[in-house]
Design an enzyme around this catalytic site. Structure first.
Site: not given
Ligand code: 5RP
Length: 219
Positions: A29, A81, A96, A103
């Site tokens: 992400g 993460d 997202g 993950e």
């Molecule tokens: C991807 C994820 C990301 O950690 C999550 O969507 C957050 O993303 P971002 O740092 O772009 O806001 O779970 O699968």
């Protein structure tokens, strides 16, 4: 401060949690990308990383950071993460970016989970962000019907998206998740579900939350 500046601040703060001479797990992400770019500056201090997606693997390799296959790794000091939502108990909604399954697998091997996010991700009750569920393609309609029957909510197929594992994502809108651990387990019991985006049974150990007043460390 912009949201990107907050993400950069938490990415920098997360470098403190990188354990020298170990292999670390790296998420997916935009926030994780900021972290990877910071990690590149100290890459000589770690053995390497395990990536939670093809995109993360490419970014790590682009910086010359050694990327390990998880099957060749039996110890990982830390997993770092982002998240889409975090509650006060450090239960998360993730996925997202659609990388939730890898993950969760990489996290399972890590000793510690450091979540990095800006404060827009902090919520009192999880569920405003649609809950991602990775599903085997042939089970898509069945799983959607079961979710509506058992939990309510409105599952929506993520249009034109295929995961790194060749599956589809249902984003479930309208859930109010008061017991994230129970819901995580119940969703996983539906045949055809690969993983759901609740990181509750294994939640974050530390949440580095970017605010306009600096990085808050929540445990
Ligand atoms: C991807 C994820 C990301 O950690 C999550 O969507 C957050 O993303 P971002 O740092 O772009 O806001 O779970 O699968």
């Amino acid at each position: 401060m912009t949201q990107d500046e907050l993400k950069l601040e938490v990415a920098k703060a997360a470098i403190e949690y990188v354990v020298p001479d170990t292999i670390i797990g790296v998420g997916t992400g935009s926030t994780a990308n900021f972290f990877i770019d910071e990690l590149a500056k100290i890459k000589g201090k770690i053995k390497g990383a395990v990536a939670s997606s093809e995109a993360t693997a490419e970014r790590l390799k682009g910086h010359g950071i050694p990327v390990f296959d998880l099957n060749s790794v039996d110890e990982m000091s830390v997993y770092i993460d982002g998240a889409d939502e975090a509650d006060a108990g450090l239960h998360l909604v993730k996925g997202g970016g659609g990388a939730l399954t890898r993950e969760k697998i990489v996290l399972a091997v890590a000793d510690k989970f450091i979540c990095i996010a800006d404060d827009s991700k902090k919520v009192s009750v999880l569920g405003k962000f649609p809950l991602p569920i990775e599903v085997i393609p042939m089970a898509r309609s069945y799983v959607a019907r079961e979710i509506v029957k058992r939990f309510g909510g409105e599952p929506v197929l993520r249009d034109g998206f295929i995961t790194d594992n060749g599956n589809v994502i249902l984003d479930v809108h309208g859930l109010k998740i008061v017991d994230p651990v129970a819901l995580e387990n119940e969703l996983n019991s539906i045949v055809g579900v690969v993983t759901n985006g609740l990181f509750a049974a294994r939640k974050a150990d530390v949440f580095l939350c970017g605010t306009k007043n600096g990085v808050e460390t929540l445990t």
